[in-house]
Design a protein around this motif. Sequence first.
Motif, PDB file in Angstrom:
ATOM      1  N   ARG B 246       0.812  -1.222   0.000  1.00 26.63           N
ATOM      2  CA  ARG B 246       0.000   0.000   0.000  1.00 26.63           C
ATOM      3  C   ARG B 246       0.842   1.267   0.000  1.00 26.63           C
ATOM      4  NH1 ARG B 246      -5.198  -0.280   0.281  1.00 26.63           N
ATOM      5  NH2 ARG B 246      -6.281  -1.921   1.441  1.00 26.63           N
ATOM      6  N   THR B 423      -8.393  17.235   1.732  1.00 31.78           N
ATOM      7  CA  THR B 423      -8.369  16.566   3.045  1.00 31.78           C
ATOM      8  C   THR B 423      -7.052  15.824   3.242  1.00 31.78           C
ATOM      9  OG1 THR B 423      -9.481  14.628   2.105  1.00 31.78           O
ATOM     10  CG2 THR B 423     -10.872  16.298   3.138  1.00 31.78           C
ATOM     11  N   TYR B 431      -3.049  16.717  -3.966  1.00 31.29           N
ATOM     12  CA  TYR B 431      -4.186  16.177  -4.706  1.00 31.29           C
ATOM     13  C   TYR B 431      -4.130  14.663  -4.805  1.00 31.29           C
ATOM     14  CZ  TYR B 431      -7.496  15.188  -8.389  1.00 31.29           C
ATOM     15  OH  TYR B 431      -8.539  14.670  -9.094  1.00 31.29           O
ATOM     16  N   PHE B 449      -1.198  12.874   4.344  1.00 36.37           N
ATOM     17  CA  PHE B 449      -2.019  12.027   5.197  1.00 36.37           C
ATOM     18  C   PHE B 449      -3.464  12.458   5.026  1.00 36.37           C
ATOM     19  CE2 PHE B 449      -3.674  10.296   9.108  1.00 36.37           C
ATOM     20  CZ  PHE B 449      -3.025   9.078   9.160  1.00 36.37           C
ATOM     21  N   ASN B 450      -4.254  11.589   4.373  1.00 34.83           N
ATOM     22  CA  ASN B 450      -5.643  11.958   4.088  1.00 34.83           C
ATOM     23  C   ASN B 450      -6.515  11.656   5.303  1.00 34.83           C
ATOM     24  OD1 ASN B 450      -8.129  12.522   2.990  1.00 34.83           O
ATOM     25  ND2 ASN B 450      -7.801  11.338   1.122  1.00 34.83           N
ATOM     26  N   VAL B 451      -6.999  12.703   5.933  1.00 29.40           N
ATOM     27  CA  VAL B 451      -7.805  12.523   7.141  1.00 29.40           C
ATOM     28  C   VAL B 451      -9.300  12.512   6.837  1.00 29.40           C
ATOM     29  CG1 VAL B 451      -6.035  13.562   8.587  1.00 29.40           C
ATOM     30  CG2 VAL B 451      -7.878  14.998   7.693  1.00 29.40           C
ATOM     31  N   GLY B 452      -9.661  12.752   5.615  1.00 27.20           N
ATOM     32  CA  GLY B 452     -11.084  12.804   5.279  1.00 27.20           C
ATOM     33  C   GLY B 452     -11.765  14.000   5.925  1.00 27.20           C
ATOM     34  N   LEU B 453     -13.012  14.187   5.584  1.00 32.17           N
ATOM     35  CA  LEU B 453     -13.757  15.292   6.207  1.00 32.17           C
ATOM     36  C   LEU B 453     -13.810  15.134   7.707  1.00 32.17           C
ATOM     37  CD1 LEU B 453     -16.881  15.748   3.905  1.00 32.17           C
ATOM     38  CD2 LEU B 453     -14.831  17.153   3.999  1.00 32.17           C
ATOM     39  N   ALA B 454     -13.992  13.892   8.143  1.00 35.16           N
ATOM     40  CA  ALA B 454     -14.156  13.651   9.576  1.00 35.16           C
ATOM     41  C   ALA B 454     -12.923  14.043  10.366  1.00 35.16           C
ATOM     42  CB  ALA B 454     -14.496  12.178   9.805  1.00 35.16           C
ATOM     43  N   GLY B 455     -11.756  13.982   9.714  1.00 36.42           N
ATOM     44  CA  GLY B 455     -10.521  14.302  10.430  1.00 36.42           C
ATOM     45  C   GLY B 455     -10.405  15.763  10.809  1.00 36.42           C
ATOM     46  N   GLU B 457     -12.300  17.591  12.442  1.00 34.83           N
ATOM     47  CA  GLU B 457     -12.755  17.958  13.787  1.00 34.83           C
ATOM     48  C   GLU B 457     -11.680  17.692  14.832  1.00 34.83           C
ATOM     49  OE1 GLU B 457     -16.124  15.251  13.969  1.00 34.83           O
ATOM     50  OE2 GLU B 457     -15.120  14.092  15.535  1.00 34.83           O
ATOM     51  N   GLU B 458     -10.543  17.148  14.396  1.00 34.07           N
ATOM     52  CA  GLU B 458      -9.505  16.742  15.339  1.00 34.07           C
ATOM     53  C   GLU B 458      -8.457  17.807  15.586  1.00 34.07           C
ATOM     54  OE1 GLU B 458      -9.720  14.167  17.054  1.00 34.07           O
ATOM     55  OE2 GLU B 458     -11.220  12.979  15.974  1.00 34.07           O
ATOM     56  N   ARG B 551      -6.069   9.302  19.512  1.00 35.11           N
ATOM     57  CA  ARG B 551      -7.500   9.067  19.288  1.00 35.11           C
ATOM     58  C   ARG B 551      -7.770   8.429  17.933  1.00 35.11           C
ATOM     59  NH1 ARG B 551      -8.399  14.193  21.368  1.00 35.11           N
ATOM     60  NH2 ARG B 551      -8.482  15.140  19.309  1.00 35.11           N
ATOM     61  N   ASN B 552      -7.014   8.841  16.953  1.00 31.77           N
ATOM     62  CA  ASN B 552      -7.305   8.445  15.571  1.00 31.77           C
ATOM     63  C   ASN B 552      -6.378   7.376  15.005  1.00 31.77           C
ATOM     64  OD1 ASN B 552      -9.454  10.506  14.592  1.00 31.77           O
ATOM     65  ND2 ASN B 552      -7.978  11.715  15.770  1.00 31.77           N
ATOM     66  N   PHE B 560       4.013   9.035   4.610  1.00 37.25           N
ATOM     67  CA  PHE B 560       2.884   9.967   4.714  1.00 37.25           C
ATOM     68  C   PHE B 560       3.363  11.392   5.021  1.00 37.25           C
ATOM     69  CE2 PHE B 560       1.328   5.762   6.245  1.00 37.25           C
ATOM     70  CZ  PHE B 560       0.624   5.440   5.094  1.00 37.25           C
TER      71      PHE B 560
END
Lengths: 149, 700
Positions: B246, B423, B431, B449-455, B457-458, B551-552, B560
């Motif tokens: 990966r 993100t 990109y 490091f792709n944290v996504g939208l949810a990331g 809030e961290e 936490r994540n 990364f």
Amino acid sequence: MDNLGRAILLSVALTSLAHAQVIDTSASRSIWDAVYTEAQAARGEFAYEGACSYCHGYRLDGAADDPDMRSSPPLARAKFLRNWEGRSLAVLYELTRTTMPEDNPGSLSEQEFIDVIAYMLSVSNVPAGEKELRLDLESLAGIAIQQSP
Amino acid sequence: MTNRHKSETSGDGDDAIDPQQPGGLSRREFVKKGAVAGIGAAALAGNDRAQAQEPEADASGISWDYEADVVIAGGGCAGLTAAIRARDLGASVLVVDQNFDLGGRMLHSAARMSLGGGDPIQQRDIAGEVDAEGFITVDPLESQAEIEDSVELLFKDVTDWSIVDPKGQSPYRYNERELARAWAENCPATRQFLMDNYVRFSRVSGTHGGGGLSRARLATCFLMLGDKTDIKAGTITREDAGVADRERSSAFSPIPMGNARRLVGPNAVANGAALSRALEFSAREKGIQFILHRRFEEIIREQPFAGRVLGLRAQYTPRLHPDTGERLESLWQDGNIEERRETITIRARQAVILASGGIAGNPEVRGMFYPAMREPAFPTSGRALLGPGGQDGSALIAGLRIGANMSGMQQNLSYHTTFHISTRLGTRDAYTGMMPGHPTFGYRDSSGFNVGLAGFEEFIAVNQVGKRFFSEVRLPRRPGPSAYPGDGGAPGRGLDHKPLDWRNCRKEWVRQMYNYDHGLDAALAMNEGSEAPHYYSGPLWAIFDQAAVDRNGWQLRYPFVADNGYYFKADTIEELAEKIHAGNEFQRVPLSYLADTVATWNRYVDDGVDPDFERQEDGPMNHVATAPFYALSIMVIWHDSYGGLRVNGKQQVVDMQGQVIPGLYAGGEAVGGFNKHGLGKGHVHGFIAGTHVVEEPNSA
């Protein structure tokens, strides 16, 4: 409305409509009671990578593998558990089975959907056990999603 | 074809090209056909003979170093398609590209190609059939009704005045009608053409942005995992596909290929490499020649603003490895012309096609659309892959110098994600997911490091002076694409959508569906560190602590993140601020407010209320209090381009008097007036241009 919004709305609708009878709010067990097996999660990982990771990301964190795709709701770990706190695995299963993948809902077998949920629990560091998560709505309705044991 | 070696099937022999391939010509046949078309022997010379050619002066007095019937600037989706099409029709073709390898941004794309109009893949899925090779083992993903399509419906869709997207903008209303008509008419033929050149398409699923709201038209290009990488057989090794590890991609595919089981079946992998390498293989097989490391800078016309276009002038722009200084070399070599002179002239006996991309990587040009995006800290997508010459506005700039008109310039602002906040954190090249293994990884150093939208809030997000500027959770949100089966703004989803219906843009509806968070605009706003004359907004930083990492389960390690100025770690916030200031190339001012910002934030967390940006409404708030502390860059990306040269339905460039510039064509992101995202635009433009260039008089 974003995906999460739709998911929550749909899960609320599911709770109040056809599946109300299987949504037992006084679930007797939680996901922390060793409700799936490692082997099942491994099968779920295989299904997940082919069907879900494109949008939800290979880390299950909602970071889409394809940069052209928008992020999706996380499917594991703290934020996933928080979003689903108090609902049963039956709701999660029914939502997933009826709405995912978005462009071809229901294209996985029912067993694959259950296995994917086992994989989501596994990545969320929820402990595995000796018995597989069963493809049985009543049984799933008795398992509550909680953020911690 | 093996890496960096001539293939056994396409070497120097006279019959090197497989005459059995559709549209393929052996060199012997090519010479025969070329002679009929009036092509001189010099144009047919192989690499060595082409280099040895003495400059020839023509009536214009210009000494030409090379010549071919068709000369193409840019070897990406539009350029390669045009090259093969023109070659199939008998022309000799020479492609120049500023990069070390072919493919442009197509190579790092997801290969999601939205065409339609009843194209062969739609027909295949309607019939419930599989592909000729039998790779596809899944049933069609869309119902027959969702794929039933026509050129008329497609044309209607891509010129629909009534569509307003969730950003309140109109993606189809301003499209050039002649261009859109030609595009729609050529979609079916282009799909077949690509299939005839080794491109494999998955099941149809949805539509790409700008591809219309009425039907599903998108299919994804794939290869099958196998023991060897073999374009003819349609297979690729796990290593070349980037799925063996990966954290490692390959020279074949800069981004690890995605699992395409859902779209194709088990063992299928998909992304732009499956498309780009297939076309490149076919182009090299058919005898198209390439001069790489060479950026075209000037169009040579008979007179500055009159007469035919005669050719190009191009500069040597070698891409050197950032560590070793060695010149990077393309994956495959067949057809490459080795040429290192500083400047060369290339004569086009029939026409020049400009397919060198858009303007997203040129801050000065893109600044005309959004002046705040003149900020050089923010790159175009594919910066590492393409280098500084990628998406630099070459075609637009050169076209303007000989009198070309522009079109659709405002459309850069009417695609919902022309520019957006990524993100993917911790890299300037934010990109793509390129990993080590591709020769250009060194230009980015870290994959991010792709944290996504949810990331989001961290952490807290701060600007160049260390101040928060927007709700972090809302910051990266993007409105949906204007695509099938919905989410694109119109009230009817899927088959319920009604094109050309005034209710699609009724203001009551638009108020209801409007869904754009202006985080990007807040990120580009002036701040205490912005100075005249440009008032740059400066870099953006995600600031968080060890507790967020724990936490994540974030793995902040190579590949990364790296010590490259886009990732910092320190024991105190003050030290972190100093490290950012000292270590990032665009951090022009100290983050003077960072310590105060963190202290204030932690008080807000204690109170459960963020009076500045109401974060409590959007997601949980966490302290930034547990050492060590971290900073990851947040990047604004200019994704792609829409405004560009004005062309007609044959892809001929039109001047400011409305007249065709003889001998000049353009396609893909080099042109404007067509708000279609991605590959679907470029390939069809290339196909149309390649079809019509051979109709030009040959000046040989």
